[in-house]
Design a protein around this motif. Structure first.
Motif, PDB file in Angstrom:
ATOM      1  N   MET A  87      50.153  29.787  38.421  1.00  0.00           N
ATOM      2  CA  MET A  87      49.994  30.229  39.794  1.00  0.00           C
ATOM      3  C   MET A  87      48.721  31.050  39.948  1.00  0.00           C
ATOM      4  O   MET A  87      48.090  31.023  40.977  1.00  0.00           O
ATOM      5  CB  MET A  87      51.210  31.042  40.204  1.00  0.00           C
ATOM      6  N   LEU A  88      48.350  31.806  38.899  1.00  0.00           N
ATOM      7  CA  LEU A  88      47.139  32.594  38.992  1.00  0.00           C
ATOM      8  C   LEU A  88      45.915  31.710  39.112  1.00  0.00           C
ATOM      9  O   LEU A  88      44.933  32.094  39.712  1.00  0.00           O
ATOM     10  CB  LEU A  88      47.008  33.488  37.758  1.00  0.00           C
ATOM     11  N   GLY A  89      45.967  30.513  38.527  1.00  0.00           N
ATOM     12  CA  GLY A  89      44.830  29.615  38.592  1.00  0.00           C
ATOM     13  C   GLY A  89      44.605  29.057  39.986  1.00  0.00           C
ATOM     14  O   GLY A  89      43.480  28.801  40.387  1.00  0.00           O
ATOM     15  N   ARG A  90      45.653  28.840  40.737  1.00  0.00           N
ATOM     16  CA  ARG A  90      45.532  28.262  42.079  1.00  0.00           C
ATOM     17  C   ARG A  90      45.177  29.310  43.118  1.00  0.00           C
ATOM     18  O   ARG A  90      44.592  29.006  44.139  1.00  0.00           O
ATOM     19  CB  ARG A  90      46.849  27.598  42.472  1.00  0.00           C
ATOM     20  N   MET A  91      45.556  30.554  42.902  1.00  0.00           N
ATOM     21  CA  MET A  91      45.344  31.589  43.907  1.00  0.00           C
ATOM     22  C   MET A  91      44.265  32.544  43.413  1.00  0.00           C
ATOM     23  O   MET A  91      44.288  32.987  42.275  1.00  0.00           O
ATOM     24  CB  MET A  91      46.635  32.376  44.122  1.00  0.00           C
ATOM     25  N   GLY A  92      43.347  32.865  44.256  1.00  0.00           N
ATOM     26  CA  GLY A  92      42.315  33.822  43.904  1.00  0.00           C
ATOM     27  C   GLY A  92      42.884  35.225  43.828  1.00  0.00           C
ATOM     28  O   GLY A  92      43.957  35.512  44.360  1.00  0.00           O
ATOM     29  N   HIS A  93      42.141  36.081  43.181  1.00  0.00           N
ATOM     30  CA  HIS A  93      42.570  37.476  43.019  1.00  0.00           C
ATOM     31  C   HIS A  93      42.777  38.158  44.370  1.00  0.00           C
ATOM     32  O   HIS A  93      43.698  38.945  44.537  1.00  0.00           O
ATOM     33  CB  HIS A  93      41.517  38.223  42.193  1.00  0.00           C
ATOM     34  N   GLU A  94      41.927  37.822  45.340  1.00  0.00           N
ATOM     35  CA  GLU A  94      42.019  38.471  46.653  1.00  0.00           C
ATOM     36  C   GLU A  94      43.318  38.152  47.382  1.00  0.00           C
ATOM     37  O   GLU A  94      43.776  38.924  48.202  1.00  0.00           O
ATOM     38  CB  GLU A  94      40.843  38.047  47.550  1.00  0.00           C
ATOM     39  N   GLY A  95      43.910  36.997  47.102  1.00  0.00           N
ATOM     40  CA  GLY A  95      45.121  36.596  47.809  1.00  0.00           C
ATOM     41  C   GLY A  95      46.404  37.071  47.161  1.00  0.00           C
ATOM     42  O   GLY A  95      47.477  36.921  47.736  1.00  0.00           O
ATOM     43  N   MET A  96      46.291  37.668  45.970  1.00  0.00           N
ATOM     44  CA  MET A  96      47.496  38.135  45.280  1.00  0.00           C
ATOM     45  C   MET A  96      48.024  39.405  45.927  1.00  0.00           C
ATOM     46  O   MET A  96      47.266  40.230  46.419  1.00  0.00           O
ATOM     47  CB  MET A  96      47.180  38.382  43.804  1.00  0.00           C
ATOM     48  N   ARG A  97      49.343  39.551  45.916  1.00  0.00           N
ATOM     49  CA  ARG A  97      49.983  40.710  46.522  1.00  0.00           C
ATOM     50  C   ARG A  97      49.719  41.969  45.702  1.00  0.00           C
ATOM     51  O   ARG A  97      49.827  41.974  44.488  1.00  0.00           O
ATOM     52  CB  ARG A  97      51.498  40.504  46.612  1.00  0.00           C
ATOM     53  N   ALA A  98      49.367  43.036  46.379  1.00  0.00           N
ATOM     54  CA  ALA A  98      49.138  44.327  45.736  1.00  0.00           C
ATOM     55  C   ALA A  98      50.471  45.059  45.620  1.00  0.00           C
ATOM     56  O   ALA A  98      51.344  44.937  46.483  1.00  0.00           O
ATOM     57  CB  ALA A  98      48.150  45.156  46.544  1.00  0.00           C
ATOM     58  N   ALA A  99      50.616  45.808  44.547  1.00  0.00           N
ATOM     59  CA  ALA A  99      51.837  46.587  44.325  1.00  0.00           C
ATOM     60  C   ALA A  99      51.659  48.008  44.852  1.00  0.00           C
ATOM     61  O   ALA A  99      50.538  48.440  45.157  1.00  0.00           O
ATOM     62  CB  ALA A  99      52.149  46.625  42.831  1.00  0.00           C
ATOM     63  N   ASP A 100      52.765  48.736  44.948  1.00  0.00           N
ATOM     64  CA  ASP A 100      52.698  50.135  45.384  1.00  0.00           C
ATOM     65  C   ASP A 100      51.780  50.937  44.470  1.00  0.00           C
ATOM     66  O   ASP A 100      51.039  51.806  44.933  1.00  0.00           O
ATOM     67  CB  ASP A 100      54.095  50.762  45.390  1.00  0.00           C
ATOM     68  N   GLY A 101      51.831  50.652  43.168  1.00  0.00           N
ATOM     69  CA  GLY A 101      50.982  51.366  42.222  1.00  0.00           C
ATOM     70  C   GLY A 101      49.508  51.109  42.467  1.00  0.00           C
ATOM     71  O   GLY A 101      48.676  52.010  42.295  1.00  0.00           O
ATOM     72  N   ASP A 102      49.156  49.877  42.864  1.00  0.00           N
ATOM     73  CA  ASP A 102      47.765  49.555  43.177  1.00  0.00           C
ATOM     74  C   ASP A 102      47.286  50.350  44.391  1.00  0.00           C
ATOM     75  O   ASP A 102      46.185  50.910  44.393  1.00  0.00           O
ATOM     76  CB  ASP A 102      47.601  48.060  43.455  1.00  0.00           C
ATOM     77  N   ARG A 103      48.134  50.393  45.421  1.00  0.00           N
ATOM     78  CA  ARG A 103      47.773  51.150  46.627  1.00  0.00           C
ATOM     79  C   ARG A 103      47.647  52.637  46.313  1.00  0.00           C
ATOM     80  O   ARG A 103      46.724  53.311  46.780  1.00  0.00           O
ATOM     81  CB  ARG A 103      48.807  50.905  47.727  1.00  0.00           C
ATOM     82  N   GLN A 104      48.570  53.154  45.491  1.00  0.00           N
ATOM     83  CA  GLN A 104      48.541  54.572  45.139  1.00  0.00           C
ATOM     84  C   GLN A 104      47.305  54.912  44.315  1.00  0.00           C
ATOM     85  O   GLN A 104      46.695  55.962  44.497  1.00  0.00           O
ATOM     86  CB  GLN A 104      49.806  54.955  44.367  1.00  0.00           C
ATOM     87  N   LYS A 105      46.920  54.003  43.412  1.00  0.00           N
ATOM     88  CA  LYS A 105      45.727  54.246  42.589  1.00  0.00           C
ATOM     89  C   LYS A 105      44.476  54.336  43.456  1.00  0.00           C
ATOM     90  O   LYS A 105      43.641  55.212  43.265  1.00  0.00           O
ATOM     91  CB  LYS A 105      45.576  53.122  41.559  1.00  0.00           C
ATOM     92  N   VAL A 106      44.367  53.441  44.438  1.00  0.00           N
ATOM     93  CA  VAL A 106      43.217  53.490  45.350  1.00  0.00           C
ATOM     94  C   VAL A 106      43.256  54.779  46.163  1.00  0.00           C
ATOM     95  O   VAL A 106      42.231  55.450  46.329  1.00  0.00           O
ATOM     96  CB  VAL A 106      43.199  52.244  46.270  1.00  0.00           C
ATOM     97  N   ALA A 107      44.441  55.168  46.649  1.00  0.00           N
ATOM     98  CA  ALA A 107      44.560  56.404  47.431  1.00  0.00           C
ATOM     99  C   ALA A 107      44.188  57.618  46.579  1.00  0.00           C
ATOM    100  O   ALA A 107      43.536  58.548  47.072  1.00  0.00           O
ATOM    101  CB  ALA A 107      45.981  56.551  47.973  1.00  0.00           C
ATOM    102  N   ASP A 108      44.577  57.624  45.299  1.00  0.00           N
ATOM    103  CA  ASP A 108      44.223  58.735  44.418  1.00  0.00           C
ATOM    104  C   ASP A 108      42.715  58.814  44.208  1.00  0.00           C
ATOM    105  O   ASP A 108      42.138  59.903  44.179  1.00  0.00           O
ATOM    106  CB  ASP A 108      44.931  58.595  43.063  1.00  0.00           C
ATOM    107  N   GLN A 109      42.070  57.659  44.065  1.00  0.00           N
ATOM    108  CA  GLN A 109      40.621  57.646  43.889  1.00  0.00           C
ATOM    109  C   GLN A 109      39.916  58.106  45.172  1.00  0.00           C
ATOM    110  O   GLN A 109      38.891  58.783  45.122  1.00  0.00           O
ATOM    111  CB  GLN A 109      40.152  56.251  43.468  1.00  0.00           C
ATOM    112  N   LEU A 110      40.483  57.742  46.310  1.00  0.00           N
ATOM    113  CA  LEU A 110      39.909  58.208  47.578  1.00  0.00           C
ATOM    114  C   LEU A 110      40.067  59.721  47.714  1.00  0.00           C
ATOM    115  O   LEU A 110      39.160  60.402  48.198  1.00  0.00           O
ATOM    116  CB  LEU A 110      40.571  57.486  48.756  1.00  0.00           C
TER     117      LEU A 110
END
Length: 143
Positions: free
Chosen positions: A1-24
């Protein structure tokens, strides 16, 4: 499934959002963002559904890895019952000894407090269950 879908289209997790918020937040604390820009970017980060939605929020900040360049690693479930190679197998004995020590301390407190109702009997219930489980599983441990 990773091969058919680009990285941009993959669903982000709560941890991903929190990591970006922490960096901000770190960028705000360093004075790289003003409060209104920080607020706007954090709202976008928490509203993000995909990695593509998180793209661009950190691109102009030094010392951060843009989400698009981060690596996606699949999480493997860890079986707590599977022994780790090189690690000694722990028997239930040390847990039983700890519960027995707690029971003895409770009996001593009971004895010093006037020996009324024998409330340490309630502490003995899990001790008895552990003892029964110890003898039941004794043959399955491969001693």
């Amino acid at each position: 499934m990773l091969g058919r879908m680009g990285h941009e289209g993959m669903r982000a997790a709560d941890g991903d959002r929190q990591k970006v918020a922490d960096q901000l937040k770190a960028a705000l604390d360093e004075g790289r963002l003003d409060l209104s820009e920080y607020d706007e970017r954090v709202q976008r980060a928490y509203a993000a559904k995909t990695y593509g939605d998180l793209d661009g929020l950190l691109d102009d900040l030094p010392g951060t890895v843009p989400v698009a360049k981060s690596q996606v690693v699949s999480a493997e479930p860890v079986d707590q019952l599977t022994p780790v190679p090189g690690q000694k197998h722990k028997s239930g004995r040390s847990g039983f000894q700890g519960m027995a020590a707690v029971f003895v301390v409770c009996v001593l407190i009971w004895a010093m407090s006037g020996m009324g109702y024998f409330w340490p009997g309630w502490v003995a219930i899990p001790l008895v269950w552990a003892l029964l489980a110890h003898f039941r599983d004794r043959g399955n441990r491969g001693h």
